[in-house]
Design a protein around this motif. Structure first.
Motif, PDB file in Angstrom:
ATOM      1  N   TRP A  92       0.836  -1.198   0.000  1.00  0.00           N
ATOM      2  CA  TRP A  92       0.000   0.000   0.000  1.00  0.00           C
ATOM      3  C   TRP A  92       0.879   1.259   0.000  1.00  0.00           C
ATOM      4  O   TRP A  92       0.590   2.226  -0.707  1.00  0.00           O
ATOM      5  N   ILE A  93       1.939   1.234   0.771  1.00  0.00           N
ATOM      6  CA  ILE A  93       2.854   2.385   0.833  1.00  0.00           C
ATOM      7  C   ILE A  93       3.476   2.625  -0.533  1.00  0.00           C
ATOM      8  O   ILE A  93       3.530   3.766  -1.005  1.00  0.00           O
ATOM      9  N   LYS A  94       3.932   1.573  -1.183  1.00  0.00           N
ATOM     10  CA  LYS A  94       4.521   1.721  -2.520  1.00  0.00           C
ATOM     11  C   LYS A  94       3.500   2.287  -3.508  1.00  0.00           C
ATOM     12  O   LYS A  94       3.815   3.149  -4.315  1.00  0.00           O
ATOM     13  N   GLU A  95       2.270   1.804  -3.428  1.00  0.00           N
ATOM     14  CA  GLU A  95       1.204   2.336  -4.277  1.00  0.00           C
ATOM     15  C   GLU A  95       0.955   3.815  -3.966  1.00  0.00           C
ATOM     16  O   GLU A  95       0.731   4.626  -4.863  1.00  0.00           O
ATOM     17  N   SER A  96       1.027   4.163  -2.691  1.00  0.00           N
ATOM     18  CA  SER A  96       0.809   5.548  -2.279  1.00  0.00           C
ATOM     19  C   SER A  96       1.909   6.462  -2.792  1.00  0.00           C
ATOM     20  O   SER A  96       1.656   7.633  -3.100  1.00  0.00           O
ATOM     21  N   TYR A  97       3.142   5.949  -2.890  1.00  0.00           N
ATOM     22  CA  TYR A  97       4.241   6.756  -3.434  1.00  0.00           C
ATOM     23  C   TYR A  97       3.989   7.124  -4.899  1.00  0.00           C
ATOM     24  O   TYR A  97       4.441   8.167  -5.362  1.00  0.00           O
ATOM     25  N   GLU A  98       3.259   6.270  -5.615  1.00  0.00           N
ATOM     26  CA  GLU A  98       2.927   6.585  -7.004  1.00  0.00           C
ATOM     27  C   GLU A  98       1.969   7.767  -7.077  1.00  0.00           C
ATOM     28  O   GLU A  98       2.004   8.543  -8.026  1.00  0.00           O
ATOM     29  N   VAL A  99       1.115   7.908  -6.079  1.00  0.00           N
ATOM     30  CA  VAL A  99       0.182   9.024  -6.016  1.00  0.00           C
ATOM     31  C   VAL A  99       0.890  10.275  -5.502  1.00  0.00           C
ATOM     32  O   VAL A  99       0.700  11.374  -6.022  1.00  0.00           O
ATOM     33  N   ASP A 100       1.722  10.107  -4.455  1.00  0.00           N
ATOM     34  CA  ASP A 100       2.412  11.233  -3.825  1.00  0.00           C
ATOM     35  C   ASP A 100       3.754  10.751  -3.283  1.00  0.00           C
ATOM     36  O   ASP A 100       3.814  10.166  -2.206  1.00  0.00           O
ATOM     37  N   PRO A 101       4.841  11.001  -4.030  1.00  0.00           N
ATOM     38  CA  PRO A 101       6.150  10.526  -3.566  1.00  0.00           C
ATOM     39  C   PRO A 101       6.669  11.259  -2.319  1.00  0.00           C
ATOM     40  O   PRO A 101       7.689  10.878  -1.770  1.00  0.00           O
ATOM     41  N   PHE A 102       5.944  12.279  -1.865  1.00  0.00           N
ATOM     42  CA  PHE A 102       6.358  13.037  -0.687  1.00  0.00           C
ATOM     43  C   PHE A 102       5.426  12.792   0.498  1.00  0.00           C
ATOM     44  O   PHE A 102       5.261  13.648   1.350  1.00  0.00           O
ATOM     45  N   ASN A 103       4.811  11.619   0.558  1.00  0.00           N
ATOM     46  CA  ASN A 103       3.901  11.305   1.657  1.00  0.00           C
ATOM     47  C   ASN A 103       4.742  10.918   2.875  1.00  0.00           C
ATOM     48  O   ASN A 103       5.146   9.772   3.037  1.00  0.00           O
ATOM     49  N   TYR A 104       4.999  11.911   3.729  1.00  0.00           N
ATOM     50  CA  TYR A 104       5.856  11.699   4.885  1.00  0.00           C
ATOM     51  C   TYR A 104       5.298  10.658   5.844  1.00  0.00           C
ATOM     52  O   TYR A 104       6.045   9.903   6.451  1.00  0.00           O
ATOM     53  N   GLY A 105       3.975  10.626   5.985  1.00  0.00           N
ATOM     54  CA  GLY A 105       3.365   9.631   6.867  1.00  0.00           C
ATOM     55  C   GLY A 105       3.652   8.213   6.398  1.00  0.00           C
ATOM     56  O   GLY A 105       3.994   7.339   7.195  1.00  0.00           O
ATOM     57  N   CYS A 106       3.527   7.990   5.095  1.00  0.00           N
ATOM     58  CA  CYS A 106       3.834   6.660   4.547  1.00  0.00           C
ATOM     59  C   CYS A 106       5.315   6.341   4.691  1.00  0.00           C
ATOM     60  O   CYS A 106       5.689   5.197   4.962  1.00  0.00           O
ATOM     61  N   MET A 107       6.160   7.360   4.528  1.00  0.00           N
ATOM     62  CA  MET A 107       7.606   7.122   4.680  1.00  0.00           C
ATOM     63  C   MET A 107       7.942   6.696   6.105  1.00  0.00           C
ATOM     64  O   MET A 107       8.740   5.782   6.317  1.00  0.00           O
ATOM     65  N   PHE A 108       7.329   7.374   7.075  1.00  0.00           N
ATOM     66  CA  PHE A 108       7.604   7.020   8.460  1.00  0.00           C
ATOM     67  C   PHE A 108       7.039   5.636   8.780  1.00  0.00           C
ATOM     68  O   PHE A 108       7.668   4.848   9.482  1.00  0.00           O
TER      69      PHE A 108
END
Length: 188
Positions: A92-108
């Motif tokens: 899900w996080i990898k998919e979210s990076y495709e939408v927004d590569p700067f999603n700090y919440g997903c990165m953390f």
């Protein structure tokens, strides 16, 4: 119009009347314009009560209204982590990076899932040492009433120094410990 219903729910949430707030957040979703925000806030209350399956349902409903909602994407990753569905969370996080590569919440969340310091370092580089980025991330976790342990405050202590006071205060009991560390770091 869903806006007054949403605002009423928000006021009730701030007054710690969470069950009333929860019902009004759901009512605010009857208006499509407020569905994204209403379902997201309902999911935050469900998360605080550890009703994880309900959180997933509500966050999915929020994402139907706004697939680019970075907070909802990070919240879904958090819940999947709490449900020990690590593989699904990482996908899900990898998919979210495709939408927004700067999603700090997903990165953390990726760091919390993998323990990989490289992902944490990437997050810190992307935040450019800007204290407001750290504040935003900590506030997102506070809004969702997520306890990540020392998480945000501990790992960013060296980067934000005295500005951690605001983050530490959000951490409840842990806040006292973090404020002490910040004051100690500030004296150096």
């Amino acid at each position: 119009d869903g806006e007054p219903l949403f605002n009423l729910a928000l006021c009730l949430k701030y007054q710690q009347k969470t069950q009333e707030a929860y019902a009004w957040f759901w009512k605010s979703t009857w208006n499509k314009g407020w569905a994204d925000a209403g379902y997201f806030e309902a999911a935050c209350i469900s998360l605080a009560e550890a009703r994880y399956e309900e959180v997933l349902d509500e966050v999915e409903r929020s994402l139907i209204s706004n697939t680019h909602n970075h907070k909802a994407r990070a919240l879904k990753a958090t819940v999947l982590r709490k449900l020990h569905r690590e593989e699904e969370a990482l996908m899900w996080i990898k998919e979210s990076y495709e939408v927004d590569p700067f999603n700090y919440g997903c990165m953390f969340e990726e760091y919390l899932l993998t323990g990989d310091k490289a992902s944490l370092n990437t997050l810190m580089e992307m935040m450019h040492g800007n204290v407001y980025n750290y504040h935003e991330l900590a506030l997102d976790y506070a809004q969702e009433e997520i306890d990540v342990g020392v998480g945000v405050g501990d790992y960013f202590l060296c980067s934000v120094g005295p500005d951690l006071h605001a983050l530490a205060l959000l951490d409840g009991e842990l806040g006292d410990e973090l404020v002490g560390e910040v004051e100690e770091a500030s004296d150096d």
